[in-house]
Design an enzyme around this catalytic site. Structure first.
Site, PDB file in Angstrom:
ATOM      1  N   HIS A 205       0.820  -1.211   0.000  1.00 29.00           N
ATOM      2  CA  HIS A 205       0.000   0.000   0.000  1.00 29.00           C
ATOM      3  C   HIS A 205       0.855   1.263   0.000  1.00 29.00           C
ATOM      4  CE1 HIS A 205      -3.858  -2.099   1.619  1.00 29.00           C
ATOM      5  NE2 HIS A 205      -3.420  -2.618   0.488  1.00 29.00           N
TER       6      HIS A 205
ATOM      7  N   GLU B 290       0.641   3.973   1.790  1.00 27.65           N
ATOM      8  CA  GLU B 290       1.026   4.399   3.131  1.00 27.65           C
ATOM      9  C   GLU B 290       2.232   3.599   3.619  1.00 27.65           C
ATOM     10  OE1 GLU B 290      -2.006   3.402   1.913  1.00 27.65           O
ATOM     11  OE2 GLU B 290      -3.425   3.584   3.557  1.00 27.65           O
TER      12      GLU B 290
ATOM     13  N   CYS C 231      -6.341   1.231   5.452  1.00 23.69           N
ATOM     14  CA  CYS C 231      -6.885  -0.056   5.884  1.00 23.69           C
ATOM     15  C   CYS C 231      -6.381  -0.359   7.294  1.00 23.69           C
ATOM     16  CB  CYS C 231      -6.471  -1.159   4.907  1.00 23.69           C
ATOM     17  SG  CYS C 231      -4.723  -1.632   5.016  1.00 23.69           S
TER      18      CYS C 231
ATOM     19  N   CYS D 152      -2.555  -0.825   7.489  1.00 26.41           N
ATOM     20  CA  CYS D 152      -1.816   0.438   7.379  1.00 26.41           C
ATOM     21  C   CYS D 152      -2.012   1.303   8.619  1.00 26.41           C
ATOM     22  CB  CYS D 152      -2.225   1.189   6.119  1.00 26.41           C
ATOM     23  SG  CYS D 152      -1.540   0.424   4.613  1.00 26.41           S
TER      24      CYS D 152
END
Length: 159
Positions: free
Chosen positions: A80, A82, A118, A121
């Site tokens: 991801h 992040e 999410c 993260c």
């Protein structure tokens, strides 16, 4: 009167530019970490270094299995945005920082109105020492979340 773009939208625009490097076939995300008005790191979602991206393969395992957004991330090839930004920075540089997150639908290019990190993260953001997350949810609209809220309202605890 100051007619400049707000700082939040300025940094979200930069996060949006980072998402142009995304290789996801479903959703494209870009993230930047800012501390004391300096960009510490950037990230976008894509396969780990050296592995083939979904755009290279022309397929998405989660899409092929009809897995809804937000579920079964362990089947996803991508790291991801992040997480990639956090990986690129030292923790001492992220303490008290802000993470800016922008996302779009890969097919339509529409801004994701539900952009938020999410659960995985969120855990990374907490441990990185990031203080708040600003997520673009419309053309010039965004949400601001204090990371302490995720700590105080621990959604991983069961009753």
């Amino acid at each position: 009167m100051d007619q400049r773009r707000s700082k939040e939208n300025y940094y979200l625009d930069i996060a949006e530019a980072a998402q142009e490097r995304s290789t996801c076939l479903r959703r494209r995300y870009g993230a930047i970490i800012v501390r004391d008005d300096e960009i510490v790191a950037t990230g976008y979602n894509g396969a780990p270094r050296g592995r083939q991206n979904c755009t290279d393969l022309g397929r998405c395992a989660r899409k092929m299995l009809n897995i809804p957004a937000g579920e079964r991330y362990e089947l996803c090839r991508s790291v991801h945005a992040e997480a990639n930004a956090i990986i690129s920075a030292a923790r001492r540089d992220m303490m008290g920082a802000t993470l800016y997150l922008a996302g779009k639908d890969a097919q339509t290019g529409a801004i994701n109105p539900d952009t938020t990190p999410c659960a995985m993260c969120r855990r990374l953001i907490i441990n990185a020492g990031i203080q708040k997350v600003v997520a673009r949810v419309g053309e010039d609209r965004y949400t601001v979340t204090l990371v302490d809220e995720w700590i105080q309202n621990d959604d991983t605890l069961t009753e």
